[in-house]
Design an enzyme around this catalytic site. Structure first.
Site, PDB file in Angstrom:
ATOM      1  N   ASP A  68      51.450  45.529  48.683  1.00 11.91           N
ATOM      2  CA  ASP A  68      51.895  44.286  49.310  1.00 11.91           C
ATOM      3  C   ASP A  68      53.418  44.333  49.369  1.00 11.91           C
ATOM      4  O   ASP A  68      54.061  45.147  48.720  1.00 11.91           O
ATOM      5  CB  ASP A  68      51.368  43.089  48.509  1.00 11.91           C
ATOM      6  CG  ASP A  68      51.473  41.792  49.298  1.00 11.91           C
ATOM      7  OD1 ASP A  68      51.860  41.849  50.486  1.00 11.91           O
ATOM      8  OD2 ASP A  68      51.181  40.723  48.730  1.00 11.91           O
ATOM      9  N   ASP A  89      55.615  39.679  56.029  1.00 10.23           N
ATOM     10  CA  ASP A  89      55.333  38.574  56.955  1.00 10.23           C
ATOM     11  C   ASP A  89      55.662  37.253  56.272  1.00 10.23           C
ATOM     12  O   ASP A  89      56.119  37.241  55.135  1.00 10.23           O
ATOM     13  CB  ASP A  89      53.868  38.615  57.407  1.00 10.23           C
ATOM     14  CG  ASP A  89      52.908  38.422  56.236  1.00 10.23           C
ATOM     15  OD1 ASP A  89      53.288  38.745  55.094  1.00 10.23           O
ATOM     16  OD2 ASP A  89      51.778  37.936  56.443  1.00 10.23           O
ATOM     17  N   CYS A 116      26.987  44.345  31.419  1.00  6.64           N
ATOM     18  CA  CYS A 116      28.084  45.315  31.535  1.00  6.64           C
ATOM     19  C   CYS A 116      28.404  45.841  30.128  1.00  6.64           C
ATOM     20  O   CYS A 116      27.980  45.247  29.135  1.00  6.64           O
ATOM     21  CB  CYS A 116      29.299  44.675  32.203  1.00  6.64           C
ATOM     22  SG  CYS A 116      30.309  43.670  31.113  1.00  6.64           S
ATOM     23  N   CYS A 173      29.689  43.029  27.715  1.00  5.69           N
ATOM     24  CA  CYS A 173      28.713  42.014  27.302  1.00  5.69           C
ATOM     25  C   CYS A 173      27.574  42.636  26.499  1.00  5.69           C
ATOM     26  O   CYS A 173      26.976  41.981  25.644  1.00  5.69           O
ATOM     27  CB  CYS A 173      28.168  41.284  28.524  1.00  5.69           C
ATOM     28  SG  CYS A 173      29.470  40.456  29.434  1.00  5.69           S
TER      29      CYS A 173
HETATM   30 ZN    ZN Z   1      29.658  41.481  31.426  1.00  5.96          ZN
END
Ligand code: ZN
Length: 471
Positions: free
Chosen positions: A90, A125, A277, A280
């Protein structure tokens, strides 16, 4: 050099594509985690390991830091960040929108992005926020267009992005998109929409994105600037957005927020971690709360769930079930539903783009009556040429002797030839109790068929006779 962008599969306005960059090809829709060169919560090498194929960073931050700048100019951006895949940069437009000014000239920051070997470079921009006066939106757009025209005239060693501005004025967005498309950019970001997403103004988001998309036409890659929450991926992809960037995974983690495809939770208020995941899987909610690594671990979960949702979107585009995914995602918040309904109003536009071959249409809500397949059939039903005695029935065992034509009947389509009953979309799975939208659409189609065949005698054998039809 192969084509910059190839489209492999389509569903609604969404597509699976391939974008070629100097550092390799990525598949789209693709999610770019935002990397802050000053404070990476997750180092880019680990991002790659987690499944990020492309990242985005801010060239202005690098340019303003003499050490980072010297390193990037000497050894390149990829060496600086430790990431081998494509990197988008960016320009400092975000800083411009927050602080009101930046300490660099437009061509200077563009040439700097070229010099450090960025793969997708963005000219500086002017990101016009939503709801400004039409005069301000127009005059800032003129300045943006002047700068972009100048940028497009440079020799480019990388892909060049042409951001589409125009605030909340769909006509300006449309005009800006058409203007840029004529100048031949490689990627088209829709800019200045973060405040809309932060305020959950998804209806306005759909309005400006579809206006920009109509101005661009199909076939070019579109980046929805700042779309990092997984709950918007299906909606944005259905409008034909191909690139997304997520600062959200890190920002939300810093605020103790846990992302899901259906919304956001505060980690401290949760009891369970409904995700598999690696983070978790390895922690309970309590362990995550108490971990000294809490922010990084939460950022990792947020990114895993975002990348997973992107794969879900791609799978649905591939099999032609993006509408079904939209139906479920957009029911997670009333404002999402507003956005979805606004997209349903664009069904004629979607119908022209939607070429996916699908297996089964699922009728799930009144909005399903606006699906491109339904609209397409409605437009074509008066092409049936019928004469003599015609029976329209939903009793497939009915005695049909004495009839010249027999048509089966199924809302939201209405009458259709029995020989098509096992083919798409007439093999639709519909609920036993159909809503008014389905019945109305079926009645409308039936009337069109009758009007198109004034010589024929129509009889009905239906459990529910559509309103205004028959004796
Ligand atoms: Zn997770």
């Amino acid at each position: 050099m192969p084509d910059r962008f190839e489209i492999l599969h389509k569903d609604l306005a969404g597509r699976i594509g391939r974008l070629n960059t100097p550092h390799g090809t990525i598949e789209t829709p693709g999610l770019m985690p935002v990397v802050n060169p000053h404070q990476c919560i997750i180092p880019p090498k680990e991002l790659a390991h987690m499944g990020a194929k492309i990242i985005i960073t801010n060239s202005y931050i690098i340019h303003q830091d003499s050490l980072l700048k010297a390193h990037a100019l000497k050894a390149g951006l990829h060496d600086l960040l430790g990431f081998d895949g494509p990197i988008m940069t960016d320009s400092g437009a975000f800083q411009l929108s927050v602080y009101g000014s930046v300490d660099v000239q437009p061509l200077e920051i563009l040439n700097f992005q070229f010099a450090i070997q960025s793969d997708i470079c963005v000219p500086l921009d002017i990101p016009t926020p939503p709801d400004v006066s039409a005069d301000r939106a127009r005059s800032e757009l003129l300045e943006t267009e002047k700068r972009l025209e100048e940028a497009a005239a440079q020799d480019r060693p990388a892909l060049l992005a042409g951001p589409i501005q125009g605030s909340t004025y769909p006509d300006l967005r449309h005009r800006a998109a058409r203007f840029l498309r004529d100048k031949g950019f490689d990627v088209y970001p829709v800019g200045g929409v973060v405040p809309l997403m932060e305020a959950y103004r998804f209806k306005d988001l759909v309005e400006v994105v579809t206006a920009a998309k109509k101005g661009l036409g199909s076939g070019v890659p579109v980046h929805l600037f700042g779309a990092g929450h997984p709950m918007v991926f299906a909606l944005a992809a259905a409008m034909g957005c191909d690139l997304f960037d997520s600062a959200a995974y890190a920002l939300y983690a810093r605020q103790g927020r846990y992302l899901t495809a259906l919304g956001t939770w505060k980690l401290e208020e949760m009891n369970y971690l409904p995700c598999s995941c690696p983070v978790c899987h390895a922690h309970t909610q309590k362990e995550l709360m108490e971990s000294p690594q809490k922010i990084k671990l939460l950022a990792m979960h947020n990114l895993y769930i975002s990348l997973q949702e992107m794969e879900q979107v791609k799978q649905c585009i591939h099999e032609g079930s993006l509408w079904e995914l939209l139906e479920s995602r957009c029911r997670s918040h009333p404002r999402m539903l507003d956005g979805y309904k606004r997209l349903c109003a664009e069904t004629e536009w979607l119908e022209r783009l939607d070429t996916a071959t699908k297996s089964t249409l699922f009728y799930l809500s009144p909005q399903s009556a606006s699906r491109p397949e339904v609209i397409r059939y409605s437009r074509r039903i008066d092409r049936f040429s019928l004469c003599g005695n015609v029976l329209i029935t939903d009793d497939h065992e009915a005695d049909v002797s004495g009839y010249d034509h027999v048509l089966h009947f199924k809302p939201p389509f209405g009458p259709y030839p029995p020989e098509l009953s096992e083919t798409y979309p007439f093999n639709a799975e519909v609920p036993e109790e159909l809503d008014c939208a389905a019945q109305e659409q079926a009645a409308k189609n039936t009337k069109r068929l009758i009007e198109a065949n004034p010589e024929a005698n129509f009889s009905f054998r239906l459990r529910h006779l559509p309103e205004g039809i028959g004796e």
